[in-house]
Design a protein around this motif. Sequence first.
Motif, PDB file in Angstrom:
ATOM      1  N   ALA A  27      -0.917   4.041  -4.370  1.00  0.00           N
ATOM      2  CA  ALA A  27      -0.480   2.653  -4.217  1.00  0.00           C
ATOM      3  C   ALA A  27      -1.605   1.737  -3.756  1.00  0.00           C
ATOM      4  O   ALA A  27      -1.485   0.514  -3.808  1.00  0.00           O
ATOM      5  CB  ALA A  27       0.700   2.559  -3.243  1.00  0.00           C
ATOM      6  N   HIS A  30      -5.453  -0.464  -7.624  1.00  0.00           N
ATOM      7  CA  HIS A  30      -5.001  -1.487  -8.569  1.00  0.00           C
ATOM      8  C   HIS A  30      -5.978  -1.544  -9.735  1.00  0.00           C
ATOM      9  O   HIS A  30      -7.191  -1.509  -9.530  1.00  0.00           O
ATOM     10  CB  HIS A  30      -4.924  -2.856  -7.896  1.00  0.00           C
ATOM     11  CG  HIS A  30      -4.118  -2.848  -6.634  1.00  0.00           C
ATOM     12  ND1 HIS A  30      -2.742  -2.929  -6.617  1.00  0.00           N
ATOM     13  CD2 HIS A  30      -4.492  -2.726  -5.342  1.00  0.00           C
ATOM     14  CE1 HIS A  30      -2.316  -2.862  -5.365  1.00  0.00           C
ATOM     15  NE2 HIS A  30      -3.358  -2.747  -4.562  1.00  0.00           N
ATOM     16  N   ILE A  32      -6.824  -3.807 -13.238  1.00  0.00           N
ATOM     17  CA  ILE A  32      -6.517  -5.002 -14.036  1.00  0.00           C
ATOM     18  C   ILE A  32      -7.468  -5.063 -15.230  1.00  0.00           C
ATOM     19  O   ILE A  32      -8.686  -4.963 -15.079  1.00  0.00           O
ATOM     20  CB  ILE A  32      -6.628  -6.293 -13.191  1.00  0.00           C
ATOM     21  CG1 ILE A  32      -5.544  -6.295 -12.101  1.00  0.00           C
ATOM     22  CG2 ILE A  32      -6.493  -7.537 -14.067  1.00  0.00           C
ATOM     23  CD1 ILE A  32      -5.613  -7.468 -11.134  1.00  0.00           C
ATOM     24  N   ALA A 100     -11.558  -6.561   3.901  1.00  0.00           N
ATOM     25  CA  ALA A 100     -10.554  -6.483   2.842  1.00  0.00           C
ATOM     26  C   ALA A 100      -9.180  -6.293   3.462  1.00  0.00           C
ATOM     27  O   ALA A 100      -9.044  -5.785   4.579  1.00  0.00           O
ATOM     28  CB  ALA A 100     -10.865  -5.342   1.892  1.00  0.00           C
ATOM     29  N   MET A 101      -8.162  -6.710   2.724  1.00  0.00           N
ATOM     30  CA  MET A 101      -6.805  -6.674   3.242  1.00  0.00           C
ATOM     31  C   MET A 101      -5.876  -6.144   2.160  1.00  0.00           C
ATOM     32  O   MET A 101      -5.943  -6.549   0.992  1.00  0.00           O
ATOM     33  CB  MET A 101      -6.407  -8.091   3.650  1.00  0.00           C
ATOM     34  CG  MET A 101      -5.306  -8.128   4.683  1.00  0.00           C
ATOM     35  SD  MET A 101      -5.124  -9.810   5.382  1.00  0.00           S
ATOM     36  CE  MET A 101      -3.490  -9.594   6.124  1.00  0.00           C
ATOM     37  N   GLU A 102      -5.032  -5.219   2.554  1.00  0.00           N
ATOM     38  CA  GLU A 102      -4.101  -4.592   1.637  1.00  0.00           C
ATOM     39  C   GLU A 102      -2.870  -4.199   2.433  1.00  0.00           C
ATOM     40  O   GLU A 102      -2.972  -3.883   3.616  1.00  0.00           O
ATOM     41  CB  GLU A 102      -4.767  -3.356   1.011  1.00  0.00           C
ATOM     42  CG  GLU A 102      -4.209  -2.974  -0.336  1.00  0.00           C
ATOM     43  CD  GLU A 102      -5.156  -2.046  -1.095  1.00  0.00           C
ATOM     44  OE1 GLU A 102      -5.280  -2.184  -2.307  1.00  0.00           O
ATOM     45  OE2 GLU A 102      -5.774  -1.171  -0.446  1.00  0.00           O
ATOM     46  N   MET A 103      -1.705  -4.171   1.773  1.00  0.00           N
ATOM     47  CA  MET A 103      -0.458  -3.805   2.444  1.00  0.00           C
ATOM     48  C   MET A 103      -0.224  -4.678   3.687  1.00  0.00           C
ATOM     49  O   MET A 103       0.370  -4.226   4.671  1.00  0.00           O
ATOM     50  CB  MET A 103      -0.487  -2.322   2.882  1.00  0.00           C
ATOM     51  CG  MET A 103      -0.680  -1.356   1.744  1.00  0.00           C
ATOM     52  SD  MET A 103       0.831  -1.246   0.734  1.00  0.00           S
ATOM     53  CE  MET A 103       0.241  -0.177  -0.591  1.00  0.00           C
ATOM     54  N   GLY A 104      -0.757  -5.875   3.659  1.00  0.00           N
ATOM     55  CA  GLY A 104      -0.553  -6.800   4.772  1.00  0.00           C
ATOM     56  C   GLY A 104      -1.443  -6.533   5.968  1.00  0.00           C
ATOM     57  O   GLY A 104      -1.272  -7.152   7.017  1.00  0.00           O
TER      58      GLY A 104
ATOM     59  N   ALA B  50       0.079  -7.121 -10.146  1.00  0.00           N
ATOM     60  CA  ALA B  50      -0.854  -7.070  -9.020  1.00  0.00           C
ATOM     61  C   ALA B  50      -1.598  -8.400  -8.866  1.00  0.00           C
ATOM     62  O   ALA B  50      -2.041  -8.988  -9.842  1.00  0.00           O
ATOM     63  CB  ALA B  50      -1.852  -5.933  -9.216  1.00  0.00           C
ATOM     64  N   TRP B  74      -4.019 -14.475   3.045  1.00  0.00           N
ATOM     65  CA  TRP B  74      -2.909 -13.587   2.690  1.00  0.00           C
ATOM     66  C   TRP B  74      -1.581 -14.345   2.773  1.00  0.00           C
ATOM     67  O   TRP B  74      -0.747 -14.279   1.868  1.00  0.00           O
ATOM     68  CB  TRP B  74      -2.881 -12.378   3.630  1.00  0.00           C
ATOM     69  CG  TRP B  74      -1.815 -11.382   3.295  1.00  0.00           C
ATOM     70  CD1 TRP B  74      -0.481 -11.462   3.583  1.00  0.00           C
ATOM     71  CD2 TRP B  74      -1.994 -10.175   2.557  1.00  0.00           C
ATOM     72  NE1 TRP B  74       0.164 -10.371   3.099  1.00  0.00           N
ATOM     73  CE2 TRP B  74      -0.723  -9.554   2.454  1.00  0.00           C
ATOM     74  CE3 TRP B  74      -3.099  -9.540   1.983  1.00  0.00           C
ATOM     75  CZ2 TRP B  74      -0.540  -8.337   1.799  1.00  0.00           C
ATOM     76  CZ3 TRP B  74      -2.915  -8.320   1.336  1.00  0.00           C
ATOM     77  CH2 TRP B  74      -1.654  -7.740   1.247  1.00  0.00           C
ATOM     78  N   ASP B  85       4.045  -6.784  -0.301  1.00  0.00           N
ATOM     79  CA  ASP B  85       2.784  -6.360   0.330  1.00  0.00           C
ATOM     80  C   ASP B  85       1.971  -5.396  -0.526  1.00  0.00           C
ATOM     81  O   ASP B  85       0.741  -5.435  -0.512  1.00  0.00           O
ATOM     82  CB  ASP B  85       3.072  -5.683   1.685  1.00  0.00           C
ATOM     83  CG  ASP B  85       3.260  -6.703   2.813  1.00  0.00           C
ATOM     84  OD1 ASP B  85       2.988  -7.902   2.578  1.00  0.00           O
ATOM     85  OD2 ASP B  85       3.664  -6.304   3.910  1.00  0.00           O
ATOM     86  N   ASP B  86       2.654  -4.531  -1.265  1.00  0.00           N
ATOM     87  CA  ASP B  86       1.892  -3.512  -2.012  1.00  0.00           C
ATOM     88  C   ASP B  86       1.371  -4.026  -3.351  1.00  0.00           C
ATOM     89  O   ASP B  86       0.820  -3.264  -4.137  1.00  0.00           O
ATOM     90  CB  ASP B  86       2.725  -2.237  -2.202  1.00  0.00           C
ATOM     91  CG  ASP B  86       3.935  -2.482  -3.089  1.00  0.00           C
ATOM     92  OD1 ASP B  86       4.268  -3.654  -3.345  1.00  0.00           O
ATOM     93  OD2 ASP B  86       4.550  -1.494  -3.529  1.00  0.00           O
ATOM     94  N   ILE B  88      -0.539  -7.018  -3.386  1.00  0.00           N
ATOM     95  CA  ILE B  88      -1.577  -7.993  -3.063  1.00  0.00           C
ATOM     96  C   ILE B  88      -2.790  -7.269  -2.496  1.00  0.00           C
ATOM     97  O   ILE B  88      -2.644  -6.373  -1.666  1.00  0.00           O
ATOM     98  CB  ILE B  88      -1.085  -9.023  -2.013  1.00  0.00           C
ATOM     99  CG1 ILE B  88       0.144  -9.790  -2.537  1.00  0.00           C
ATOM    100  CG2 ILE B  88      -2.196  -9.999  -1.643  1.00  0.00           C
ATOM    101  CD1 ILE B  88       0.738 -10.766  -1.518  1.00  0.00           C
ATOM    102  N   VAL B  89      -3.955  -7.639  -2.945  1.00  0.00           N
ATOM    103  CA  VAL B  89      -5.189  -7.134  -2.344  1.00  0.00           C
ATOM    104  C   VAL B  89      -6.188  -8.293  -2.308  1.00  0.00           C
ATOM    105  O   VAL B  89      -6.295  -9.073  -3.249  1.00  0.00           O
ATOM    106  CB  VAL B  89      -5.745  -5.908  -3.108  1.00  0.00           C
ATOM    107  CG1 VAL B  89      -6.021  -6.208  -4.564  1.00  0.00           C
ATOM    108  CG2 VAL B  89      -7.005  -5.377  -2.429  1.00  0.00           C
ATOM    109  N   ILE B  90      -6.840  -8.437  -1.171  1.00  0.00           N
ATOM    110  CA  ILE B  90      -7.829  -9.509  -1.006  1.00  0.00           C
ATOM    111  C   ILE B  90      -9.124  -8.883  -0.500  1.00  0.00           C
ATOM    112  O   ILE B  90      -9.111  -8.076   0.429  1.00  0.00           O
ATOM    113  CB  ILE B  90      -7.372 -10.559   0.026  1.00  0.00           C
ATOM    114  CG1 ILE B  90      -5.981 -11.089  -0.318  1.00  0.00           C
ATOM    115  CG2 ILE B  90      -8.363 -11.707   0.100  1.00  0.00           C
ATOM    116  CD1 ILE B  90      -5.459 -12.117   0.685  1.00  0.00           C
TER     117      ILE B  90
END
Lengths: 115, 115, 115
Positions: A27, A30, A32, A100-104, B50, B74, B85-86, B88-90
């Motif tokens: 999960a 990602h 694209i 970086a930020m993922e899953m909040g 995504a 976010w 949440d699952d 989104i990735v930044i």
Amino acid sequence: MLGEASKAQLAARLTATHSEFSGVPPAWVHVIFQEYPAGNGFTAGEPAAAVALTLLIRSGRSGEYKRDLLTRIWESLQAATGAPDDQIVIAILEGAPSQAMEMGKIMPDVDPSRH
Amino acid sequence: MLGEASKAQLAARLTATHSEFSGVPPAWVHVIFQEYPAGNGFTAGEPAAAVALTLLIRSGRSGEYKRDLLTRIWESLQAATGAPDDQIVIAILEGAPSQAMEMGKIMPDVDPSRH
Amino acid sequence: MLGEASKAQLAARLTATHSEFSGVPPAWVHVIFQEYPAGNGFTAGEPAAAVALTLLIRSGRSGEYKRDLLTRIWESLQAATGAPDDQIVIAILEGAPSQAMEMGKIMPDVDPSRH
């Protein structure tokens, strides 16, 4: 351009490879596809169906880890696209986990046992 | 896929946030949406909408600055897209100011009072 | 949006510049145009035809090399697009040669005589 089934198959394979290598759940992976029409890709200054894969990962992995991962991804990408060697380029871009930020959540450091 | 008004609203919010954080004029902030059709995005190897935001900034900001910025972005991104949440990735990608060019000039170092 | 001939001409010019600067064969240079429809690009939070070029190279080049390369690319990009200064941004992203793969091989270090 890859058909729908080929894209799904390639995405599944890339996800499995990356998850296995990194030890992170699928999960967190990602994929694209950013397609472009003929006339928008060039190699050596000539129109070409160039395949460029940019892999964005957390910093902290060893050189050996990255070389092995690149080799595996290259094989999957070439098998899926049928592109010749001079039409494929793969690059790993790294950022500190704290960037970086993922899953909040801000991402944790890489697992030191899987680098 | 976001409608025209939603994209404009999100771009305005991201620009305001970034300009406020960085202390640079809004004219230095560019936002580009790279949309893709269904079937081109995957999470965990399965088709998914995504949302990946890559933020390209000059190096020289503190860890706290970057964490706070990520958290604010976010919130804006999730409010605009409604993505879970699952999905989104930044990630922040950095380059030395001397490696970027804007307004016809090599970029200056970051303002040390705003890092 | 650039026409087909303009894109081909710009790609040829960028490839020649990059090959000349780096001392690598043109076949190592790939150019991809990722176009977007009106309404997907923003500058200062307002709709705009922002032109963003991201240049992915191997680490190991000098600051002077990178500044000169940026300046040359800026000129080509502005000549081709006719975009005003506040609608163009160019950034160099670097990765260790060992983190990229081309022609079926992990990339070699940069030629120390051409940095």
